[in-house]
Design an enzyme around this catalytic site. Sequence first.
Site, PDB file in Angstrom:
ATOM      1  N   TYR A  11      -3.968   7.483 -17.366  1.00 21.53           N
ATOM      2  CA  TYR A  11      -2.730   6.731 -17.570  1.00 21.53           C
ATOM      3  C   TYR A  11      -1.545   7.688 -17.711  1.00 21.53           C
ATOM      4  O   TYR A  11      -1.467   8.466 -18.663  1.00 21.53           O
ATOM      5  CB  TYR A  11      -2.833   5.847 -18.811  1.00 21.53           C
ATOM      6  CG  TYR A  11      -3.797   4.691 -18.684  1.00 21.53           C
ATOM      7  CD1 TYR A  11      -4.305   4.304 -17.448  1.00 21.53           C
ATOM      8  CD2 TYR A  11      -4.201   3.965 -19.799  1.00 21.53           C
ATOM      9  CE1 TYR A  11      -5.197   3.246 -17.328  1.00 21.53           C
ATOM     10  CE2 TYR A  11      -5.075   2.888 -19.683  1.00 21.53           C
ATOM     11  CZ  TYR A  11      -5.571   2.545 -18.450  1.00 21.53           C
ATOM     12  OH  TYR A  11      -6.449   1.482 -18.341  1.00 21.53           O
ATOM     13  N   SER A  54      -5.483  -7.099 -17.410  1.00 12.71           N
ATOM     14  CA  SER A  54      -4.524  -7.798 -16.538  1.00 12.71           C
ATOM     15  C   SER A  54      -4.635  -9.313 -16.686  1.00 12.71           C
ATOM     16  O   SER A  54      -4.911 -10.025 -15.725  1.00 12.71           O
ATOM     17  CB  SER A  54      -4.718  -7.385 -15.082  1.00 12.71           C
ATOM     18  OG  SER A  54      -4.341  -6.039 -14.890  1.00 12.71           O
ATOM     19  N   PRO A  55      -4.402  -9.841 -17.889  1.00  9.32           N
ATOM     20  CA  PRO A  55      -4.580 -11.274 -18.134  1.00  9.32           C
ATOM     21  C   PRO A  55      -3.541 -12.173 -17.478  1.00  9.32           C
ATOM     22  O   PRO A  55      -3.686 -13.400 -17.528  1.00  9.32           O
ATOM     23  CB  PRO A  55      -4.483 -11.365 -19.664  1.00  9.32           C
ATOM     24  CG  PRO A  55      -3.624 -10.205 -20.057  1.00  9.32           C
ATOM     25  CD  PRO A  55      -4.013  -9.112 -19.112  1.00  9.32           C
ATOM     26  N   ALA A  86      -3.493 -10.572  -8.289  1.00 11.86           N
ATOM     27  CA  ALA A  86      -4.107  -9.408  -7.643  1.00 11.86           C
ATOM     28  C   ALA A  86      -3.043  -8.319  -7.596  1.00 11.86           C
ATOM     29  O   ALA A  86      -1.852  -8.587  -7.746  1.00 11.86           O
ATOM     30  CB  ALA A  86      -4.587  -9.751  -6.235  1.00 11.86           C
ATOM     31  N   PHE A 120       1.075 -14.398 -12.036  1.00 12.73           N
ATOM     32  CA  PHE A 120       1.207 -15.798 -11.612  1.00 12.73           C
ATOM     33  C   PHE A 120       2.441 -16.482 -12.177  1.00 12.73           C
ATOM     34  O   PHE A 120       2.784 -17.583 -11.763  1.00 12.73           O
ATOM     35  CB  PHE A 120      -0.043 -16.604 -11.966  1.00 12.73           C
ATOM     36  CG  PHE A 120      -0.518 -16.463 -13.388  1.00 12.73           C
ATOM     37  CD1 PHE A 120       0.169 -17.030 -14.444  1.00 12.73           C
ATOM     38  CD2 PHE A 120      -1.674 -15.750 -13.671  1.00 12.73           C
ATOM     39  CE1 PHE A 120      -0.268 -16.903 -15.754  1.00 12.73           C
ATOM     40  CE2 PHE A 120      -2.132 -15.615 -14.978  1.00 12.73           C
ATOM     41  CZ  PHE A 120      -1.432 -16.202 -16.017  1.00 12.73           C
TER      42      PHE A 120
END
Length: 305
Positions: free
Chosen positions: A52, A215-216, A220, A226
């Site tokens: 990271y 990545s809740p 993609a 979303f």
Amino acid sequence: MEMLQLGQSELQVSRLSLGCMRLAGQDLPSAKDIIQTSLDLGINFFDHADIYGGGQSEILFGQAIKELGVKREDIIIQSKCGIRRGFFDFSKAYILSAVDGILERLQTDYLDILVLHRPDALMEPEEVAEAFTILKASGKVRHFGLSNVNAYQIELLQAHLDEPLLVNQLQLSIAHTPMIDAGFQVNMLTDGSINRDGSVLDYCRLKKITIQTWSPFLIALDKGTFFDHPDYVELNETLKALAREKGVAPEAIAIAWILRHPAKMQVIVGSMNPERLKKIAKACEIALTREEWYRLYLSAGNFLP
């Protein structure tokens, strides 16, 4: 903040973990702000990886924790290794070297959990076990886990270890549900019936391995989140409707959807915005009904047989 027992250990960890991947993009005051906000919200778990920010996330975290005066025993630090430039590496030499680098950057004597990041096709389980034994005996690492692996990959490594693996990190959001879809569409000819991961969700529940979801909010990598995405109009309408009903932000509803699953998953949240993190934390105060959980699942374009 709701707490849970991590795997088969005695560790009591917050249901939300701060994912520190984007910490490298912050300056020191901002890093201190997000870490302090996390602590104030009851988050005691911080997830890192040696890749990271090329190690900068760990360096900045170590500096921030020191300046904030946080006691090491009051937080749980997890880091990952195994991804190198152009290949994966679970060799004994690399694992031992990687941990030394992680500890130096974090300015700590030990990791609570070391996680191997992505499956290495050339893994020798005996070699990994030797590395884990050395790290445990030296006090550098107290517990171990895996990331993005299936059931038999866990079995293969676990067969050579003296203690249980605690965690498996897997991608999950309302818009990314393959490990849930296959459980619905058993013995069907639909795309969702394809068992892509060896029933890893059920396996982890059986073996008392905590799934850490990453990545809740992601669809993609090439599509983003979303939220307000044109392909997920119905999902966003449902999120906003439930958020209004419960007096929280849509982000909290999306996280509550994951927390509602009986597998008792831990959600890794990567937001570097303290105000958004406060909104997300409200998820732990929400108890979605079964009907609401399925409503969200279906509104994301999924279907039930």
